[in-house]
Write a protein that holds these residues in place. Sequence first.
Motif, short mmCIF file in Angstrom:
data_model
loop_
_atom_site.label_atom_id
_atom_site.label_comp_id
_atom_site.label_asym_id
_atom_site.label_seq_id
_atom_site.Cartn_x
_atom_site.Cartn_y
_atom_site.Cartn_z
N SER A 169 0.85 -1.20 0.00
CA SER A 169 0.00 0.00 0.00
C SER A 169 0.88 1.24 0.00
O SER A 169 1.92 1.27 0.65
CB SER A 169 -0.90 0.03 1.24
N PHE A 170 0.44 2.24 -0.74
CA PHE A 170 1.11 3.54 -0.77
C PHE A 170 0.15 4.59 -0.24
O PHE A 170 -0.98 4.69 -0.71
CB PHE A 170 1.47 3.96 -2.20
N ASP A 171 0.60 5.38 0.72
CA ASP A 171 -0.05 6.63 1.06
C ASP A 171 0.81 7.71 0.44
O ASP A 171 1.92 7.96 0.89
CB ASP A 171 -0.16 6.83 2.58
N LEU A 172 0.31 8.30 -0.63
CA LEU A 172 1.04 9.30 -1.40
C LEU A 172 0.57 10.68 -0.99
O LEU A 172 -0.59 11.04 -1.21
CB LEU A 172 0.83 9.08 -2.90
N HIS A 173 1.46 11.43 -0.37
CA HIS A 173 1.16 12.79 0.09
C HIS A 173 1.66 13.76 -0.97
O HIS A 173 2.81 13.70 -1.40
CB HIS A 173 1.84 13.05 1.43
N VAL A 174 0.76 14.64 -1.41
CA VAL A 174 1.02 15.57 -2.50
C VAL A 174 0.81 16.99 -2.00
O VAL A 174 -0.23 17.29 -1.41
CB VAL A 174 0.06 15.30 -3.69
N GLU A 175 1.78 17.84 -2.22
CA GLU A 175 1.67 19.22 -1.78
C GLU A 175 0.53 19.95 -2.50
O GLU A 175 -0.21 20.71 -1.88
CB GLU A 175 2.99 19.96 -2.00
N ALA A 176 0.35 19.72 -3.78
CA ALA A 176 -0.67 20.41 -4.56
C ALA A 176 -2.07 19.98 -4.14
O ALA A 176 -2.28 18.85 -3.70
CB ALA A 176 -0.47 20.12 -6.05
N GLU A 177 -2.99 20.89 -4.29
CA GLU A 177 -4.40 20.59 -4.06
C GLU A 177 -4.96 19.94 -5.33
O GLU A 177 -4.88 20.53 -6.41
CB GLU A 177 -5.19 21.86 -3.75
N LEU A 178 -5.48 18.74 -5.23
CA LEU A 178 -6.06 18.03 -6.36
C LEU A 178 -7.44 17.52 -5.97
O LEU A 178 -7.65 17.10 -4.84
CB LEU A 178 -5.19 16.83 -6.75
N ASP A 179 -8.37 17.53 -6.93
CA ASP A 179 -9.68 16.95 -6.63
C ASP A 179 -9.66 15.45 -6.93
O ASP A 179 -8.69 14.93 -7.48
CB ASP A 179 -10.81 17.68 -7.37
N ASP A 180 -10.72 14.76 -6.57
CA ASP A 180 -10.78 13.31 -6.73
C ASP A 180 -10.61 12.86 -8.18
O ASP A 180 -9.97 11.84 -8.46
CB ASP A 180 -12.10 12.75 -6.18
N ASP A 181 -11.18 13.62 -9.13
CA ASP A 181 -11.04 13.26 -10.54
C ASP A 181 -9.59 13.41 -11.01
O ASP A 181 -9.08 12.55 -11.74
CB ASP A 181 -11.96 14.13 -11.41
N GLN A 182 -8.94 14.49 -10.60
CA GLN A 182 -7.53 14.69 -10.96
C GLN A 182 -6.68 13.56 -10.39
O GLN A 182 -5.82 13.00 -11.09
CB GLN A 182 -7.02 16.03 -10.44
N VAL A 183 -6.91 13.21 -9.13
CA VAL A 183 -6.16 12.14 -8.48
C VAL A 183 -6.33 10.83 -9.24
O VAL A 183 -5.36 10.14 -9.56
CB VAL A 183 -6.58 11.97 -7.00
N ALA A 184 -7.58 10.49 -9.56
CA ALA A 184 -7.85 9.23 -10.25
C ALA A 184 -7.15 9.19 -11.61
O ALA A 184 -6.56 8.16 -11.98
CB ALA A 184 -9.35 9.03 -10.41
N GLU A 185 -7.21 10.29 -12.35
CA GLU A 185 -6.58 10.34 -13.67
C GLU A 185 -5.06 10.21 -13.57
O GLU A 185 -4.43 9.48 -14.34
CB GLU A 185 -6.92 11.65 -14.38
N ILE A 186 -4.46 10.91 -12.60
CA ILE A 186 -3.00 10.88 -12.48
C ILE A 186 -2.53 9.52 -11.98
O ILE A 186 -1.55 8.98 -12.49
CB ILE A 186 -2.51 12.03 -11.56
N VAL A 187 -3.23 8.93 -11.01
CA VAL A 187 -2.86 7.60 -10.52
C VAL A 187 -2.94 6.58 -11.64
O VAL A 187 -2.04 5.75 -11.83
CB VAL A 187 -3.72 7.17 -9.31
N GLU A 188 -4.02 6.62 -12.42
CA GLU A 188 -4.17 5.67 -13.53
C GLU A 188 -3.01 5.82 -14.52
O GLU A 188 -2.44 4.82 -14.97
CB GLU A 188 -5.50 5.89 -14.24
N ARG A 189 -2.65 7.05 -14.83
CA ARG A 189 -1.54 7.28 -15.75
C ARG A 189 -0.22 6.83 -15.14
O ARG A 189 0.60 6.19 -15.80
CB ARG A 189 -1.49 8.76 -16.14
N ALA A 190 -0.01 7.13 -13.86
CA ALA A 190 1.23 6.73 -13.17
C ALA A 190 1.37 5.22 -13.15
O ALA A 190 2.47 4.69 -13.34
CB ALA A 190 1.25 7.30 -11.76
#
Length: 132
Positions: free
Chosen positions: A86-107
């Motif tokens: 499991s990863f708990d990924l802490h991100v300084e930038a403010e991202l909404d749930d849709d942005q998070v889902a898209e970036i995680v899928e791409r990553a």
Amino acid sequence: MSDIETTTVSEDGYACTSQVGEFDLQIDATDETGPNPNAALVATYASCFIPAFRVGGSQRGEEELGKLQIDASAELDDDDDLAAISFDLHVEAELDDDQVAEIVERAEGICHVHAALKDELQADVNVHPGAF
């Protein structure tokens, strides 16, 4: 010729030194002189996922993610084999749930370690935007 070549040596005991390009990497099954192989794999996975997350963010128009930190955890089975990550990924930038889902899928599509692991061992990623 192979794309990647390493040499790993153990003079005695359970510690190994791997020559990876110009770098020496110490791995020790007993955790005495370096991390054990499972811990090293989890750390390598996290070290691959962070830049993949940055590239995924950039591809989705999020150029300024700021500081990223993964707190990784792993479960072992009765044979001391990795059973879950499991990863708990802490991100300084403010991202909404849709942005998070898209970036995680791409990553996940970019990270070579993610692609190399069997599906049931790929990390369960939880992202915490605005963390710093």
